[in-house]
Design a protein around this motif. Structure first.
Motif, PDB file in Angstrom:
ATOM      1  N   TYR A  48      14.777   6.692  11.739  1.00  0.00           N
ATOM      2  CA  TYR A  48      13.517   6.265  11.924  1.00  0.00           C
ATOM      3  C   TYR A  48      13.135   5.255  10.822  1.00  0.00           C
ATOM      4  CZ  TYR A  48       8.486   6.029  12.466  1.00  0.00           C
ATOM      5  OH  TYR A  48       7.209   5.600  12.551  1.00  0.00           O
ATOM      6  N   GLN A  49      13.591   6.226   9.598  1.00  0.00           N
ATOM      7  CA  GLN A  49      13.250   5.150   8.430  1.00  0.00           C
ATOM      8  C   GLN A  49      13.898   3.873   8.230  1.00  0.00           C
ATOM      9  OE1 GLN A  49      10.985   5.986   6.215  1.00  0.00           O
ATOM     10  NE2 GLN A  49      10.420   8.145   7.319  1.00  0.00           N
ATOM     11  N   VAL A  50      15.315   3.750   8.828  1.00  0.00           N
ATOM     12  CA  VAL A  50      15.981   2.528   8.712  1.00  0.00           C
ATOM     13  C   VAL A  50      15.221   1.582   9.684  1.00  0.00           C
ATOM     14  CG1 VAL A  50      17.867   1.401   9.814  1.00  0.00           C
ATOM     15  CG2 VAL A  50      18.156   3.560   8.662  1.00  0.00           C
ATOM     16  N   LEU A  75      13.257   2.036  18.674  1.00  0.00           N
ATOM     17  CA  LEU A  75      12.712   3.376  17.948  1.00  0.00           C
ATOM     18  C   LEU A  75      11.398   3.301  17.239  1.00  0.00           C
ATOM     19  CD1 LEU A  75      13.734   6.137  17.202  1.00  0.00           C
ATOM     20  CD2 LEU A  75      14.909   5.157  15.306  1.00  0.00           C
ATOM     21  N   ARG A  76      11.516   2.211  16.418  1.00  0.00           N
ATOM     22  CA  ARG A  76       9.930   1.868  15.659  1.00  0.00           C
ATOM     23  C   ARG A  76       9.025   1.810  16.614  1.00  0.00           C
ATOM     24  NH1 ARG A  76       6.147   2.059  13.839  1.00  0.00           N
ATOM     25  NH2 ARG A  76       5.027   0.761  12.606  1.00  0.00           N
ATOM     26  N   ALA A  77       8.930   0.972  17.640  1.00  0.00           N
ATOM     27  CA  ALA A  77       7.731   0.802  18.661  1.00  0.00           C
ATOM     28  C   ALA A  77       7.572   2.152  19.578  1.00  0.00           C
ATOM     29  CB  ALA A  77       8.175  -0.310  19.477  1.00  0.00           C
ATOM     30  N   ARG A  78       8.640   2.992  19.837  1.00  0.00           N
ATOM     31  CA  ARG A  78       8.273   4.289  20.871  1.00  0.00           C
ATOM     32  C   ARG A  78       8.293   5.405  20.293  1.00  0.00           C
ATOM     33  NH1 ARG A  78      12.092   2.244  25.898  1.00  0.00           N
ATOM     34  NH2 ARG A  78      11.581   0.135  26.113  1.00  0.00           N
ATOM     35  N   TYR A  79       8.478   5.389  18.832  1.00  0.00           N
ATOM     36  CA  TYR A  79       8.568   6.957  18.216  1.00  0.00           C
ATOM     37  C   TYR A  79       7.187   7.458  18.223  1.00  0.00           C
ATOM     38  CZ  TYR A  79      10.058   9.654  14.460  1.00  0.00           C
ATOM     39  OH  TYR A  79      10.471  10.760  13.560  1.00  0.00           O
ATOM     40  N   GLY A  80       7.176   8.557  18.909  1.00  0.00           N
ATOM     41  CA  GLY A  80       6.110   9.441  19.191  1.00  0.00           C
ATOM     42  C   GLY A  80       5.114   9.074  20.482  1.00  0.00           C
ATOM     43  N   ASN A  81       5.544   7.858  20.961  1.00  0.00           N
ATOM     44  CA  ASN A  81       4.764   7.329  22.014  1.00  0.00           C
ATOM     45  C   ASN A  81       5.366   7.054  23.549  1.00  0.00           C
ATOM     46  OD1 ASN A  81       2.458   6.358  20.469  1.00  0.00           O
ATOM     47  ND2 ASN A  81       3.961   5.103  19.480  1.00  0.00           N
ATOM     48  N   ASP A  82       6.754   7.831  23.681  1.00  0.00           N
ATOM     49  CA  ASP A  82       7.572   7.948  24.654  1.00  0.00           C
ATOM     50  C   ASP A  82       8.057   9.304  24.903  1.00  0.00           C
ATOM     51  OD1 ASP A  82      10.002   7.650  26.116  1.00  0.00           O
ATOM     52  OD2 ASP A  82       9.720   5.350  26.287  1.00  0.00           O
ATOM     53  N   GLU A  83       7.909   9.704  26.137  1.00  0.00           N
ATOM     54  CA  GLU A  83       8.498  11.182  26.335  1.00  0.00           C
ATOM     55  C   GLU A  83      10.063  11.327  25.570  1.00  0.00           C
ATOM     56  OE1 GLU A  83       9.176   9.193  30.367  1.00  0.00           O
ATOM     57  OE2 GLU A  83       7.834   9.011  28.638  1.00  0.00           O
ATOM     58  N   ARG A  84      10.691  10.152  25.782  1.00  0.00           N
ATOM     59  CA  ARG A  84      12.000  10.289  25.434  1.00  0.00           C
ATOM     60  C   ARG A  84      12.571   9.981  24.093  1.00  0.00           C
ATOM     61  NH1 ARG A  84      15.508  11.057  29.904  1.00  0.00           N
ATOM     62  NH2 ARG A  84      14.705  10.962  31.881  1.00  0.00           N
ATOM     63  N   VAL A  85      11.321   9.815  23.444  1.00  0.00           N
ATOM     64  CA  VAL A  85      11.355   9.218  21.907  1.00  0.00           C
ATOM     65  C   VAL A  85      10.229  10.038  20.982  1.00  0.00           C
ATOM     66  CG1 VAL A  85      11.632   7.356  20.181  1.00  0.00           C
ATOM     67  CG2 VAL A  85      12.114   6.982  22.699  1.00  0.00           C
ATOM     68  N   ASP A 172      18.114  11.905  24.233  1.00  0.00           N
ATOM     69  CA  ASP A 172      17.869  10.235  24.279  1.00  0.00           C
ATOM     70  C   ASP A 172      17.773  10.056  22.773  1.00  0.00           C
ATOM     71  OD1 ASP A 172      18.354  10.668  26.753  1.00  0.00           O
ATOM     72  OD2 ASP A 172      16.651   9.404  27.337  1.00  0.00           O
ATOM     73  N   VAL A 173      16.562  10.464  22.141  1.00  0.00           N
ATOM     74  CA  VAL A 173      16.168   9.975  20.963  1.00  0.00           C
ATOM     75  C   VAL A 173      17.382  10.030  19.680  1.00  0.00           C
ATOM     76  CG1 VAL A 173      15.263  12.179  19.812  1.00  0.00           C
ATOM     77  CG2 VAL A 173      14.462  10.003  18.948  1.00  0.00           C
ATOM     78  N   ALA A 174      18.075  11.026  19.891  1.00  0.00           N
ATOM     79  CA  ALA A 174      19.562  11.312  18.832  1.00  0.00           C
ATOM     80  C   ALA A 174      20.649  10.393  19.414  1.00  0.00           C
ATOM     81  CB  ALA A 174      19.905  12.869  18.757  1.00  0.00           C
ATOM     82  N   ARG A 175      21.052  10.726  20.608  1.00  0.00           N
ATOM     83  CA  ARG A 175      22.164  10.046  21.107  1.00  0.00           C
ATOM     84  C   ARG A 175      22.243   8.522  21.762  1.00  0.00           C
ATOM     85  NH1 ARG A 175      24.476  14.582  24.817  1.00  0.00           N
ATOM     86  NH2 ARG A 175      26.360  13.079  25.236  1.00  0.00           N
ATOM     87  N   ARG A 176      20.939   8.127  22.015  1.00  0.00           N
ATOM     88  CA  ARG A 176      20.941   6.938  22.619  1.00  0.00           C
ATOM     89  C   ARG A 176      20.163   5.850  21.589  1.00  0.00           C
ATOM     90  NH1 ARG A 176      21.935   6.644  28.156  1.00  0.00           N
ATOM     91  NH2 ARG A 176      22.067   8.871  29.206  1.00  0.00           N
ATOM     92  N   LEU A 177      19.652   6.446  20.568  1.00  0.00           N
ATOM     93  CA  LEU A 177      18.832   5.661  19.771  1.00  0.00           C
ATOM     94  C   LEU A 177      19.508   5.942  17.991  1.00  0.00           C
ATOM     95  CD1 LEU A 177      15.240   5.667  20.809  1.00  0.00           C
ATOM     96  CD2 LEU A 177      16.787   3.814  20.941  1.00  0.00           C
ATOM     97  N   ALA A 178      19.250   7.200  17.835  1.00  0.00           N
ATOM     98  CA  ALA A 178      19.395   7.357  16.097  1.00  0.00           C
ATOM     99  C   ALA A 178      21.019   7.109  16.007  1.00  0.00           C
ATOM    100  CB  ALA A 178      18.935   8.708  15.671  1.00  0.00           C
ATOM    101  N   TYR A 179      21.784   7.947  16.431  1.00  0.00           N
ATOM    102  CA  TYR A 179      23.252   7.919  16.120  1.00  0.00           C
ATOM    103  C   TYR A 179      23.637   6.544  16.088  1.00  0.00           C
ATOM    104  CZ  TYR A 179      22.812  13.142  16.635  1.00  0.00           C
ATOM    105  OH  TYR A 179      22.439  14.421  16.667  1.00  0.00           O
ATOM    106  N   PRO A 180      23.572   5.942  17.403  1.00  0.00           N
ATOM    107  CA  PRO A 180      24.028   4.196  17.366  1.00  0.00           C
ATOM    108  C   PRO A 180      23.522   3.551  16.280  1.00  0.00           C
ATOM    109  CG  PRO A 180      23.352   5.074  19.787  1.00  0.00           C
ATOM    110  CD  PRO A 180      22.884   6.119  18.727  1.00  0.00           C
ATOM    111  N   ILE A 181      22.287   3.602  15.720  1.00  0.00           N
ATOM    112  CA  ILE A 181      21.705   2.752  14.936  1.00  0.00           C
ATOM    113  C   ILE A 181      22.563   3.178  13.520  1.00  0.00           C
ATOM    114  CG2 ILE A 181      19.991   2.711  13.202  1.00  0.00           C
ATOM    115  CD1 ILE A 181      18.115   3.043  15.584  1.00  0.00           C
TER     116      ILE A 181
END
Length: 297
Positions: A48-50, A75-85, A172-181
């Motif tokens: 998220y900081q990235v 990740l930047r736009a949906r963080y805390g605003n999506d049930e899967r992020v 989803d937040v880890a394996r589909r967003l954070a880890y690939p980033i």
């Protein structure tokens, strides 16, 4: 036939890649997956900081590739605003009731999970570290006795809330967003790391990944006057996550009514190894829970 000569009836769980992680943490062992995500939650926080840095320092983020830049923006736009992020606060709302700790706290939280964990890990250590075989059966019985309430507690967590939290939100937040980033060669280059983490990290150890997390940690937290994770720190945290998930899966699989000594020895080994990994954590910071502004401008 001696019980030690019979075939082991429960699997020897070992996480070495993403596929084995899925096998170890599948239904009804989602709590093992949730524990892994708890211990490695710093990766979501750093990704998220990235995503914030992507907009803060555009002159550095010039060659991430289309796939990575879309993940970063999402990740930047949906963080805390999506049930899967879920945000840091929302993830802690999952972790705290399950494990008695948030992602930004040391592993000595309060509640049933840490108390029952410590009882079982302590019993496993007493057996594993015995000097003589005197009292061996007594020590085995202590492991059985401390295993029962911990397994009952873990089984009591199983249900729709845990399944959704682990298989959907945290995954989803880890394996589909954070880890690939964090796998992106472009992101590694931004932080001065020439070789990006391997695809199977963080389910397998990787020295380049440890370097990357240390560099992100330095550059992010230095601007915020906080101390971040070192290479040793993230490596220790990963070990606790992997060994803890394996131990929890084994605790759930172990059935006292038809277990032989091989099964019990496997349970003892997994819990003892988990306890050893936890000792290496000490009071290390685990993420950005206490150091995360709404936007790092």
């Amino acid at each position: 036939m001696n019980a030690r000569d019979t075939q082991q009836s429960i699997p020897n769980h070992r996480i070495t890649d993403e596929r084995s992680f899925e096998a170890v943490t599948r239904d009804p062992r989602q709590v093992a997956g949730a524990y892994f995500y708890l211990q490695m939650d710093c990766l979501v926080a750093y990704a998220y900081q990235v995503s914030l840095d992507f907009f803060r320092r555009p002159q550095l983020h010039t060659d991430l590739g289309r796939g990575t830049r879309e993940l970063v923006a999402r990740l930047r736009a949906r963080y805390g605003n999506d049930e899967r992020v879920p945000s840091q606060e929302q993830r802690d709302e999952i972790f705290q009731p399950l494990f008695g700790q948030s992602s930004g706290s040391p592993p000595d939280g309060q509640g049933d999970f840490p108390r029952l964990r410590d009882d079982l890990v302590g019993a496993a250590a007493a057996f594993a570290e015995r000097v003589f075989d005197t009292g061996e059966e007594m020590l085995r019985e202590r492991v059985r006795t401390t295993h029962r309430p911990f397994k009952d507690y873990l089984l009591g967590l199983q249900g729709d809330s845990l399944i959704w939290s682990t298989d959907d939100a945290l995954s989803d937040v880890a394996r589909r967003l954070a880890y690939p980033i964090l796998h992106s060669p472009g992101v590694s280059a931004v932080f001065g790391i020439s070789s990006p983490p391997r695809d199977q990290w963080p389910f397998a150890e990787d020295a380049n990944a440890d370097k990357l997390i240390e560099e992100i940690s330095k550059r992010v937290l230095a601007r915020m006057d906080h101390t971040g994770l070192t290479r040793e720190g993230i490596s220790n945290r990963q070990r606790a996550a992997l060994r803890g998930a394996e131990a929890l899966a084994t605790i759930l699989d172990f059935r006292e009514e038809n277990a032989d000594d091989r099964d019990l020895d496997l349970l003892i080994t997994k819990c003892y190894t988990w306890g050893s990994a936890l000792k290496s954590l000490g009071g290390q910071p685990t993420g950005l829970a206490s150091a995360q502004p709404a936007y790092m401008g």
